[in-house]
Scaffold this active site. Structure first.
Site, short mmCIF file in Angstrom:
data_model
loop_
_atom_site.label_atom_id
_atom_site.label_comp_id
_atom_site.label_asym_id
_atom_site.label_seq_id
_atom_site.Cartn_x
_atom_site.Cartn_y
_atom_site.Cartn_z
N LYS A 185 0.85 -1.19 0.00
CA LYS A 185 0.00 0.00 0.00
C LYS A 185 0.89 1.25 0.00
O LYS A 185 2.11 1.15 0.16
CB LYS A 185 -0.94 -0.01 1.21
CG LYS A 185 -1.55 -1.36 1.53
CD LYS A 185 -2.48 -1.93 0.46
CE LYS A 185 -2.98 -3.29 0.92
NZ LYS A 185 -3.91 -3.96 0.08
N VAL A 186 0.26 2.40 -0.15
CA VAL A 186 1.05 3.63 -0.32
C VAL A 186 1.82 3.99 0.95
O VAL A 186 2.98 4.39 0.89
CB VAL A 186 0.13 4.79 -0.76
CG1 VAL A 186 0.93 6.06 -0.96
CG2 VAL A 186 -0.59 4.42 -2.05
#
Ligand SMILES: *Cc1c(COP(=O)(O)O)cnc(C)c1O
Length: 356
Positions: free
Chosen positions: A178-179
């Site tokens: 994920k970011v």
């Protein structure tokens, strides 16, 4: 052309010196579980999702589990879940004694297809996924309470509003793909004080107070440690920068691939894509994927068609989910990718889809 060139990694977490400094502070303090970094990280996440409360937990799956439990549904109540998503979205519903009712996805957006949603007398919740960071078309969804699986949508915006703050609650993941990552981790976001209090209690065994001991209902241990929250704080603070890097890569791919016979990902006009992943669709995906990997380009499938898994094989057919499951291809996406890397991926794809 691949011989000698290093592999292009699928993901590569953007962590370094700043994260080390934060973690060192925790280790020096000796307070390794719920300490000040938890509250600091939660405040950053609440700010980013434009909500009053964020509660850090051990994973995106734990966030989904606690959010579903906090909504106090009745056994057998139905929860609408897209048929194409990471299985955790449906698993937490089933494990909470509720019935996940799969809904087909739009084969173009890969998100739930609003025209396929049927609301019945036992439908109590729509567990909506902003898949790969693409915001759901909220204005097309029926009037059913929305729990957001925003696991891949931190930073994404629906018509100017932050994903994770659009429904009764939102669930984030901080897995390394994920970011923002804490290694493993997640959070529940909400403006509802009762949901926040329920998640707060349930993530810590069910304790409402320790002295005197007060445990009104059973809970779990889904606490995220101070060490891991420390890893997330600097990334949350520079989310704009992280997102700009990912948008640069996504736009770089879209520019290079626009004339190929592939379906490119995008957000609706007026929305901001979170670019958790860059997932295009291509014919003969398995061959393309194998060839890319053989050339040192670490591509991946998108996610799963749930009705093709044993756990959900009693539902279906879902032609949209089946089609996307066969065709989706995730390209390498992280902040360290250079223009030369993007050129190499695009050239490889060009050859593979054009030669066929
Ligand atoms: C990553 C992800 C999850 C699970 O999150 P974990 O932190 O790995 O448990 C759930 N749903 C979606 C859509 C995801 O992308």
């Amino acid at each position: 052309m691949s011989e000698g060139s290093p592999n292009i990694r699928l993901g590569s977490p953007d962590v370094g010196e700043r994260e080390l400094v934060e973690v060192a502070e925790v280790l020096e303090s000796g307070m390794l579980t719920m300490g000040p970094k938890v509250a600091e990280f939660e405040a950053e996440i609440a700010r980013l999702c434009e909500v009053e409360h964020a509660l850090a937990v051990t994973s995106g799956t734990a966030a989904l589990h606690l959010a579903v439990l906090a909504l106090d549904l009745e056994p057998g109540d139905e929860v609408l879940v897209p048929a194409y998503t990471f299985p955790a979205t449906a698993n937490v519903v089933a494990l909470s004694g509720l019935k996940p009712v799969l809904v087909d996805v739009d084969p173009e957006t890969m998100n739930i297809d609003p025209s396929k949603i049927e609301v019945g007398p036992r439908t109590k919740l729509l567990l909506g996924v902003h898949l790969f960071g693409r915001p759901l078309p909220l204005h097309e969804l029926p009037d059913v309470p929305l729990l957001e699986d925003a696991a891949g949508a931190l930073g994404a915006k629906y018509r100017g509003r932050a994903c994770g703050g659009l429904g009764v609650a939102g669930c984030l993941s901080f897995h390394p793909r994920k970011v923002v990552t804490t290694g493993e981790g997640g959070a529940v976001t909400t403006n509802d004080g009762e949901i926040a209090a329920a998640v707060h209690t349930m993530r810590n065994h069910g304790w409402r107070s320790l002295s005197p001991p007060d445990m009104p209902a059973p809970g779990l241990n889904y606490r995220l440690s101070d060490i891991l929250c420390a890893v997330g704080i600097p990334q949350a603070r520079r989310l704009d920068e992280l997102m700009a890097q990912r948008a640069r890569v996504a736009e770089g791919y879209s520019e290079r691939l626009r004339d190929l016979p592939v379906l490119l990902p995008r957000a609706d006009d007026g929305d901001v894509h979170g670019w958790q992943a860059y997932v295009l669709q291509v014919d003969d995906r398995d061959r393309v994927l194998a060839e890319l990997r053989a050339q040192g380009i670490e591509a991946q499938i998108g996610t799963y068609a749930l009705h093709e898994l044993g756990a959900y094989a009693d539902q279906g057919p879902f032609p949209g989910a089946a089609r996307v499951f066969e065709r989706a291809l995730a390209l390498p996406l992280h902040s360290r990718l250079t223009d030369a890397n993007l050129d190499r991926v695009a050239a490889a794809l060009d050859k593979l889809v054009s030669s066929h």
